[in-house]
Design a protein around this motif. Structure first.
Motif, PDB file in Angstrom:
ATOM      1  N   HIS A  18       4.004  -1.051  -4.467  1.00  0.00           N
ATOM      2  CA  HIS A  18       4.530   0.308  -4.430  1.00  0.00           C
ATOM      3  C   HIS A  18       5.992   0.248  -3.991  1.00  0.00           C
ATOM      4  O   HIS A  18       6.330  -0.412  -3.006  1.00  0.00           O
ATOM      5  N   ILE A  19       6.861   0.924  -4.720  1.00  0.00           N
ATOM      6  CA  ILE A  19       8.297   0.892  -4.400  1.00  0.00           C
ATOM      7  C   ILE A  19       8.607   1.888  -3.301  1.00  0.00           C
ATOM      8  O   ILE A  19       8.416   3.092  -3.460  1.00  0.00           O
ATOM      9  N   ALA A  20       9.103   1.347  -2.181  1.00  0.00           N
ATOM     10  CA  ALA A  20       9.434   2.189  -1.025  1.00  0.00           C
ATOM     11  C   ALA A  20      10.885   2.668  -1.090  1.00  0.00           C
ATOM     12  O   ALA A  20      11.180   3.800  -0.706  1.00  0.00           O
ATOM     13  N   ILE A  27      -0.078 -13.871   0.268  1.00  0.00           N
ATOM     14  CA  ILE A  27      -0.094 -12.822   1.288  1.00  0.00           C
ATOM     15  C   ILE A  27      -1.327 -11.944   1.130  1.00  0.00           C
ATOM     16  O   ILE A  27      -1.999 -11.591   2.113  1.00  0.00           O
ATOM     17  N   ARG A  28      -1.629 -11.593  -0.098  1.00  0.00           N
ATOM     18  CA  ARG A  28      -2.824 -10.776  -0.346  1.00  0.00           C
ATOM     19  C   ARG A  28      -4.083 -11.522   0.074  1.00  0.00           C
ATOM     20  O   ARG A  28      -5.001 -10.951   0.673  1.00  0.00           O
ATOM     21  N   ALA A  29      -4.149 -12.808  -0.236  1.00  0.00           N
ATOM     22  CA  ALA A  29      -5.343 -13.599   0.089  1.00  0.00           C
ATOM     23  C   ALA A  29      -5.529 -13.739   1.592  1.00  0.00           C
ATOM     24  O   ALA A  29      -6.667 -13.832   2.078  1.00  0.00           O
ATOM     25  N   GLN A  30      -4.427 -13.716   2.352  1.00  0.00           N
ATOM     26  CA  GLN A  30      -4.499 -13.874   3.801  1.00  0.00           C
ATOM     27  C   GLN A  30      -4.823 -12.572   4.524  1.00  0.00           C
ATOM     28  O   GLN A  30      -5.060 -12.568   5.736  1.00  0.00           O
ATOM     29  N   GLY A  31      -4.822 -11.436   3.798  1.00  0.00           N
ATOM     30  CA  GLY A  31      -5.125 -10.149   4.420  1.00  0.00           C
ATOM     31  C   GLY A  31      -4.038  -9.652   5.351  1.00  0.00           C
ATOM     32  O   GLY A  31      -4.304  -8.841   6.251  1.00  0.00           O
ATOM     33  N   ARG A  32      -2.785 -10.095   5.157  1.00  0.00           N
ATOM     34  CA  ARG A  32      -1.681  -9.683   6.046  1.00  0.00           C
ATOM     35  C   ARG A  32      -0.652  -8.848   5.293  1.00  0.00           C
ATOM     36  O   ARG A  32       0.494  -8.742   5.696  1.00  0.00           O
ATOM     37  N   ALA A  33      -1.090  -8.225   4.200  1.00  0.00           N
ATOM     38  CA  ALA A  33      -0.148  -7.597   3.292  1.00  0.00           C
ATOM     39  C   ALA A  33       0.555  -6.386   3.886  1.00  0.00           C
ATOM     40  O   ALA A  33       1.711  -6.103   3.554  1.00  0.00           O
ATOM     41  N   ARG A  34      -0.123  -5.639   4.774  1.00  0.00           N
ATOM     42  CA  ARG A  34       0.433  -4.359   5.223  1.00  0.00           C
ATOM     43  C   ARG A  34       1.790  -4.493   5.917  1.00  0.00           C
ATOM     44  O   ARG A  34       2.635  -3.595   5.820  1.00  0.00           O
ATOM     45  N   PHE A  35       1.999  -5.584   6.571  1.00  0.00           N
ATOM     46  CA  PHE A  35       3.231  -5.726   7.368  1.00  0.00           C
ATOM     47  C   PHE A  35       4.317  -6.536   6.637  1.00  0.00           C
ATOM     48  O   PHE A  35       5.299  -6.933   7.237  1.00  0.00           O
ATOM     49  N   HIS A  36       4.076  -6.765   5.338  1.00  0.00           N
ATOM     50  CA  HIS A  36       5.049  -7.511   4.542  1.00  0.00           C
ATOM     51  C   HIS A  36       5.678  -6.613   3.479  1.00  0.00           C
ATOM     52  O   HIS A  36       4.999  -5.800   2.869  1.00  0.00           O
ATOM     53  N   GLY A  37       6.955  -6.787   3.282  1.00  0.00           N
ATOM     54  CA  GLY A  37       7.666  -6.140   2.190  1.00  0.00           C
ATOM     55  C   GLY A  37       8.245  -7.189   1.266  1.00  0.00           C
ATOM     56  O   GLY A  37       8.519  -8.324   1.694  1.00  0.00           O
ATOM     57  N   VAL A  38       8.463  -6.830  -0.006  1.00  0.00           N
ATOM     58  CA  VAL A  38       9.002  -7.760  -0.997  1.00  0.00           C
ATOM     59  C   VAL A  38      10.226  -7.118  -1.649  1.00  0.00           C
ATOM     60  O   VAL A  38      10.171  -5.951  -2.064  1.00  0.00           O
ATOM     61  N   ILE A  39      11.303  -7.877  -1.729  1.00  0.00           N
ATOM     62  CA  ILE A  39      12.514  -7.382  -2.394  1.00  0.00           C
ATOM     63  C   ILE A  39      12.696  -8.117  -3.705  1.00  0.00           C
ATOM     64  O   ILE A  39      12.773  -9.350  -3.740  1.00  0.00           O
ATOM     65  N   ASP A  40      12.753  -7.373  -4.799  1.00  0.00           N
ATOM     66  CA  ASP A  40      13.008  -7.950  -6.120  1.00  0.00           C
ATOM     67  C   ASP A  40      13.230  -6.798  -7.097  1.00  0.00           C
ATOM     68  O   ASP A  40      13.389  -5.643  -6.672  1.00  0.00           O
ATOM     69  N   SER A  41      13.225  -7.110  -8.375  1.00  0.00           N
ATOM     70  CA  SER A  41      13.419  -6.054  -9.372  1.00  0.00           C
ATOM     71  C   SER A  41      12.218  -5.115  -9.391  1.00  0.00           C
ATOM     72  O   SER A  41      11.084  -5.521  -9.091  1.00  0.00           O
ATOM     73  N   ALA A  70       0.849  -1.194   0.000  1.00  0.00           N
ATOM     74  CA  ALA A  70       0.000   0.000   0.000  1.00  0.00           C
ATOM     75  C   ALA A  70       0.880   1.239   0.000  1.00  0.00           C
ATOM     76  O   ALA A  70       1.972   1.252   0.589  1.00  0.00           O
ATOM     77  N   ALA A  71       0.408   2.301  -0.653  1.00  0.00           N
ATOM     78  CA  ALA A  71       1.219   3.507  -0.811  1.00  0.00           C
ATOM     79  C   ALA A  71       1.516   4.185   0.519  1.00  0.00           C
ATOM     80  O   ALA A  71       2.534   4.880   0.651  1.00  0.00           O
ATOM     81  N   ASP A  72       0.652   4.011   1.510  1.00  0.00           N
ATOM     82  CA  ASP A  72       0.843   4.709   2.782  1.00  0.00           C
ATOM     83  C   ASP A  72       1.642   3.898   3.803  1.00  0.00           C
ATOM     84  O   ASP A  72       1.806   4.320   4.943  1.00  0.00           O
ATOM     85  N   VAL A  73       2.124   2.730   3.411  1.00  0.00           N
ATOM     86  CA  VAL A  73       2.907   1.904   4.337  1.00  0.00           C
ATOM     87  C   VAL A  73       4.271   2.535   4.571  1.00  0.00           C
ATOM     88  O   VAL A  73       4.971   2.902   3.621  1.00  0.00           O
ATOM     89  N   GLN A  74       4.636   2.661   5.840  1.00  0.00           N
ATOM     90  CA  GLN A  74       5.952   3.147   6.209  1.00  0.00           C
ATOM     91  C   GLN A  74       6.898   1.957   6.392  1.00  0.00           C
ATOM     92  O   GLN A  74       6.468   0.894   6.878  1.00  0.00           O
ATOM     93  N   VAL A  75       8.140   2.140   6.010  1.00  0.00           N
ATOM     94  CA  VAL A  75       9.114   1.056   6.101  1.00  0.00           C
ATOM     95  C   VAL A  75       9.216   0.518   7.521  1.00  0.00           C
ATOM     96  O   VAL A  75       9.384  -0.691   7.744  1.00  0.00           O
ATOM     97  N   GLU A  76       9.068   1.401   8.503  1.00  0.00           N
ATOM     98  CA  GLU A  76       9.196   1.006   9.909  1.00  0.00           C
ATOM     99  C   GLU A  76       8.100   0.034  10.339  1.00  0.00           C
ATOM    100  O   GLU A  76       8.233  -0.664  11.353  1.00  0.00           O
TER     101      GLU A  76
END
Length: 567
Positions: free
Chosen positions: A168-170, A144-158, A97-103
């Motif tokens: 959204h790229i943080a 992750i999206r299906a489980q509704g736990r997306a806000r607290f997860h980050g993904v590293i890739d290209s 989500a765009a409003d997610v903070q890295v912290e």
């Protein structure tokens, strides 16, 4: 790159838009790309003929070589490693989500290799975060999206892969200066290009003291450079296996000879060395020199030119009888090399030095330093690099390994000169650094004086009508050394040694001092001044040092074992 073929199918590990996908698309934009979640699935598809080629990662500048070399190639029984793709790696952190903070992030999702490449960033930014390594990142994001736990997860890739999943790229560039090398697997062995590398892997090897040294020695003896090497114990037998990547093509005489000797003499087991493939050589380090031009077409120029061409440089040869003239060549090369007889070196520099543009380099392959370098610095512009290299071997040498090379740098020696020097080092030359004056003085000892003594000795034999047969019957091991030097000088091109004898500068001082000292010793000997002569020898011993005498005496004893059979 190989010639592109339309409708070719290339398989790769990982999801669409990830780095392996980008590498395959870069290698052949016209090919149909097919992604597989696991490398084992990819290799099985390649073996079954479902795809024409496969692209797999083998090295990253941040994480090093893939530890899967042996397991990877143990699964491949058909096909060859035929090419490589170098891909700059840009890794980003994506959030849902765009409003997610890295912290806010509690867990990072990514592939194991990606986590290794971003280890520095992760440890600094998320010292306590949970890392979840996945093979199928597409499935992981969907889950992750299906489980509704997306806000607290980050993904590293290209960034491309993250965007394809609407993340959204943080943060971007998590692992700066990262590049990955991908191997391209094909069905036919690649043909020689003139600038190749060969990949080999051994089967499980029995323990033997010095085995690795002996194997590497077969390549070193033939002047073959090892680009990469790794080892691993075979999981079943726990015996050592060795992976090697060496310069040259498997069809080259030197490479084929090394492999045959390793199998027949070193290991003693036929087919113990498996050819993985041949491919155009990959340069992981930056190179600044593109083209090198020689002024002088003698044997030594040809000797260097052949080896420089094998390094991938474009080489041009010019001289008095060549169609390509030096004036035309100079403007098209980065480095001009002058390699002509000593007596005309300065004249050649004065003629062509002013034509070299700033931002290029002039390298002198010459035996006389001080006057030569002075002429070069005066004849060229202030923006031209200048360096002298004195190779102490001739064109008959098979390789430069363990041969002496004297390098005289100047205040204008720069990155082109350093790259040429690195070429000497890579091929095993023993490099010594001198000032111009010191070089010429020492060459009086290393070349001019021994040559003068050899010529004078041969003249003395003729004056006294002493034959070759008489020499052989009256030599001790000590007196045989100057006889052999005399034979060497008189068995080769006389112009070479006449040029050495004609060198001016500090080298002449050595010969003059030797003549004076010889007269002094002769006078003492004629007067039978035994004690004074003993004192003189002891004085010499102190100057030479016990360490020098011990080391050279051990060397002399080793030579004596060979020479003793000649007397």
């Amino acid at each position: 790159m190989s010639d592109f073929q339309h409708h070719l199918t290339i398989g790769l590990p990982g999801p669409q838009h990830a780095h392996a996908w980008q590498a395959a698309a870069l290698y052949n934009p016209a090919a149909l790309l097919k992604a597989y979640p696991h490398t084992s699935d990819l290799l099985a598809a390649f073996a079954a003929g479902e795809i024409d080629q496969a692209v797999v990662p083998v090295y990253n500048t941040r994480e090093g070589g893939s530890k899967q070399y042996f397991r990877l190639f143990s699964q491949i029984r058909e096909g060859w490693w035929i090419d490589n793709v170098m891909l700059p790696v840009s890794l980003s952190l994506g959030v849902f989500a765009a409003d997610v903070q890295v912290e806010e992030l509690k867990t990072l999702i990514g592939r194991r290799a990606v986590f290794r490449q971003c280890e520095e960033y992760i440890s600094k930014t998320f010292p306590d975060i949970a890392l979840t390594s996945v093979a199928d990142i597409d499935a992981a994001i969907t889950h992750i999206r299906a489980q509704g736990r997306a806000r607290f997860h980050g993904v590293i890739d290209s960034g491309e892969m993250l965007a394809a999943h609407d993340l959204h790229i943080a943060e971007r560039e998590l692992a700066p200066h990262s590049r990955t090398r991908y191997a391209v697997l094909g069905r036919a062995l690649a043909k020689p290009t003139g600038y190749d590398a060969t990949a080999l892997v051994t089967g499980p090897l029995d323990d033997r003291v010095g085995l690795l040294v002996d194997i590497l020695g077969e390549f070193a003896r033939r002047g073959i450079n090892i680009l990469d090497m790794s080892s691993e114990n075979d999981p079943q037998t726990q015996k050592l296996q060795i992976y090697l990547e060496a310069e040259g093509h498997s069809t080259d005489e030197a490479m084929a000879g090394a492999i045959a000797q390793i199998e027949e003499r070193i290991v003693g087991q036929k087919n113990i060395v498996r050819l993985l493939g041949c491919f155009p050589r990959v340069d992981m380090r930056p190179r600044y020199i593109r083209a090198i031009g020689f002024i002088g077409t003698g044997d030594m120029s040809a000797w260097f030119a052949e080896r420089l061409e094998n390094e991938g440089y474009r080489v041009f040869m010019t001289g008095r009888s060549t169609e390509l003239r030096p004036e035309a060549m100079i403007v098209d090369v980065d480095v001009v090399v002058i390699c002509v007889p000593i007596s005309v070196t300065a004249e050649t520099i004065v003629q062509y030095g002013p034509l070299i543009p700033d931002g290029r380099a002039l390298i002198l392959l010459a035996g006389e330093s001080e006057s030569t370098l002075q002429a070069a610095l005066e004849a060229t512009g202030s923006g031209v690099e200048v360096m002298l290299v004195h190779n102490l071997w001739g064109p008959q040498a098979a390789a430069m390994k363990d041969k002496n090379a004297v390098v005289v740098r100047t205040r204008r020696s720069g990155r082109f000169c350093s790259e040429f020097e690195a070429f000497l080092y890579k091929h095993g030359a023993s490099i010594h650094y001198d000032s111009a004056t010191r070089h010429d003085l020492l060459m009086g000892i290393g070349q001019k004086l021994p040559t003068a003594v050899s010529v004078a000795l041969a003249m003395t034999l003729a004056d006294n009508q002493i034959t070759a047969d008489e020499i052989a019957g009256h030599c001790t091991l000590t007196s045989l050394y100057p006889i052999l030097a005399m034979a060497r000088v008189h068995s080769q091109h006389p112009r070479t040694y006449a040029e050495i004898l004609s060198m001016s500068g500090e080298s002449s001082k050595i010969v003059r001092d030797f003549v004076l000292n010889l007269e002094r010793v002769t006078a003492m000997a004629n007067k039978a001044e035994i004690q004074d002569l003993c004192g003189l020898i002891e004085q010499n011993r102190r100057h030479l040092t016990d360490r020098f005498l011990h080391n050279r005496m051990e060397q002399a004893k080793a030579v004596d074992q060979v020479l003793g059979t000649m007397i």
